[in-house]
Design a protein around this motif. Structure first.
Motif, PDB file in Angstrom:
ATOM      1  N   LEU A   1       0.944  -1.088   0.089  1.00  0.00           N
ATOM      2  CA  LEU A   1       0.019  -0.005  -0.172  1.00  0.00           C
ATOM      3  C   LEU A   1       1.049   1.275  -0.050  1.00  0.00           C
ATOM      4  CD1 LEU A   1      -2.643  -1.119   2.530  1.00  0.00           C
ATOM      5  CD2 LEU A   1      -2.801  -1.105   0.051  1.00  0.00           C
TER       6      LEU A   1
ATOM      7  N   ILE B   1       2.388   1.604  -3.446  1.00  0.00           N
ATOM      8  CA  ILE B   1       1.079   2.402  -4.563  1.00  0.00           C
ATOM      9  C   ILE B   1       0.986   3.607  -4.303  1.00  0.00           C
ATOM     10  CG2 ILE B   1      -1.148   2.211  -4.929  1.00  0.00           C
ATOM     11  CD1 ILE B   1      -1.271  -0.726  -4.089  1.00  0.00           C
ATOM     12  N   LYS B   2       0.923   4.203  -2.801  1.00  0.00           N
ATOM     13  CA  LYS B   2       0.712   5.646  -2.775  1.00  0.00           C
ATOM     14  C   LYS B   2       2.067   6.458  -3.018  1.00  0.00           C
ATOM     15  CE  LYS B   2      -0.791   8.632   0.906  1.00  0.00           C
ATOM     16  NZ  LYS B   2      -2.142   8.884   0.514  1.00  0.00           N
TER      17      LYS B   2
ATOM     18  N   LYS C   1      -1.360   3.275 -10.543  1.00  0.00           N
ATOM     19  CA  LYS C   1      -2.799   3.028 -11.225  1.00  0.00           C
ATOM     20  C   LYS C   1      -2.966   1.543 -10.852  1.00  0.00           C
ATOM     21  CE  LYS C   1      -3.352   7.285 -12.991  1.00  0.00           C
ATOM     22  NZ  LYS C   1      -3.725   8.166 -12.273  1.00  0.00           N
ATOM     23  N   ALA C   2      -4.130   1.140 -10.805  1.00  0.00           N
ATOM     24  CA  ALA C   2      -4.333  -0.423 -10.696  1.00  0.00           C
ATOM     25  C   ALA C   2      -3.610  -1.242 -11.437  1.00  0.00           C
ATOM     26  CB  ALA C   2      -5.964  -0.538 -10.559  1.00  0.00           C
TER      27      ALA C   2
ATOM     28  N   ILE D   1       0.302  -1.952 -10.466  1.00  0.00           N
ATOM     29  CA  ILE D   1       0.525  -2.293  -9.017  1.00  0.00           C
ATOM     30  C   ILE D   1       1.691  -3.609  -9.485  1.00  0.00           C
ATOM     31  CG2 ILE D   1      -0.458  -3.544  -7.115  1.00  0.00           C
ATOM     32  CD1 ILE D   1      -2.595  -1.826  -7.314  1.00  0.00           C
TER      33      ILE D   1
ATOM     34  N   GLU E   1      -4.242  -6.976  -4.206  1.00  0.00           N
ATOM     35  CA  GLU E   1      -4.381  -5.411  -4.235  1.00  0.00           C
ATOM     36  C   GLU E   1      -4.845  -4.908  -5.752  1.00  0.00           C
ATOM     37  OE1 GLU E   1      -5.795  -2.023  -2.779  1.00  0.00           O
ATOM     38  OE2 GLU E   1      -4.883  -3.772  -1.440  1.00  0.00           O
ATOM     39  N   ALA E   2      -4.476  -5.603  -6.725  1.00  0.00           N
ATOM     40  CA  ALA E   2      -4.617  -5.202  -7.950  1.00  0.00           C
ATOM     41  C   ALA E   2      -5.859  -5.866  -8.243  1.00  0.00           C
ATOM     42  CB  ALA E   2      -3.484  -5.772  -9.118  1.00  0.00           C
TER      43      ALA E   2
ATOM     44  N   ARG F   1      -8.341  -6.570  -6.117  1.00  0.00           N
ATOM     45  CA  ARG F   1      -9.113  -5.747  -5.236  1.00  0.00           C
ATOM     46  C   ARG F   1      -9.563  -4.405  -6.017  1.00  0.00           C
ATOM     47  NH1 ARG F   1      -7.420  -3.583  -0.529  1.00  0.00           N
ATOM     48  NH2 ARG F   1      -9.574  -3.190   0.118  1.00  0.00           N
ATOM     49  N   ARG F   2      -8.741  -3.864  -6.688  1.00  0.00           N
ATOM     50  CA  ARG F   2      -8.765  -2.704  -7.654  1.00  0.00           C
ATOM     51  C   ARG F   2      -9.377  -2.810  -8.985  1.00  0.00           C
ATOM     52  NH1 ARG F   2      -4.870   1.791  -5.119  1.00  0.00           N
ATOM     53  NH2 ARG F   2      -4.866   1.070  -3.041  1.00  0.00           N
ATOM     54  N   GLY F   3      -9.678  -3.838  -9.332  1.00  0.00           N
ATOM     55  CA  GLY F   3     -10.523  -4.306 -10.633  1.00  0.00           C
ATOM     56  C   GLY F   3      -9.761  -4.842 -11.405  1.00  0.00           C
TER      57      GLY F   3
END
Length: 143
Positions: A67, A70-71, A76-77, A80, A134-135, A137-139
């Motif tokens: 996380l 990413i920040k 972007k997704a 990741i 995480e990718a 989870r972000r679609g």
């Protein structure tokens, strides 16, 4: 996200700034892992019981670290998985070199250094697994 530059026929996966951030984070996470092996060995973090807890701790630490990546890199997704992979590429490159020619950085007990190296490999898995999750989870569809 693949960035298409107007002056070029080539596409970029990351901006130059993202690339620098990802490489620097890979170096930082490698150093933190190396210091965890060095100082963790002294407090019993590795061995039959210690390794079990060290492996467990790696899961939430890796998730939070992904996380943070990413920040910090403003990924972007779709970026990741390749972004975390670039940082991991940097970390494993350094790890291989230093484990081979500068293992004293990790400590003085070869047995504990070996257990620490196994923990670092586990950490590489957890970083990538968290990146994939995480990718997703972000679609991002993985298959």
């Amino acid at each position: 996200m693949i960035v298409n530059t107007e002056n070029s026929q080539y596409q970029r996966l990351f901006t130059k700034q993202q690339t620098v951030v990802l490489i620097l984070l890979g170096m930082a996470f490698w150093f933190c892992g190396a210091m965890a092996v060095r100082f963790g060995s002294e407090i019993g973090m590795f061995g039959k019981t210690g390794s079990f807890f060290s492996f467990l701790i790696a899961l939430p630490v890796s998730w939070i670290s992904v996380l943070l990546i990413i920040k910090a890199a403003k990924l972007k997704a779709v970026q990741i998985i390749p972004g975390v992979s670039l940082g991991l590429l940097t970390a494993t490159f350094l790890d291989g070199i230093v484990l081979t020619w500068g293992s004293q950085l990790y400590g003085t007990d070869d047995g504990l250094i070996g257990l620490g190296a196994a923990w670092i490999l586990w950490g590489a898995f957890t970083f990538l697994a968290c990146a994939f999750i995480e990718a997703w989870r972000r679609g991002i569809k993985l298959v």
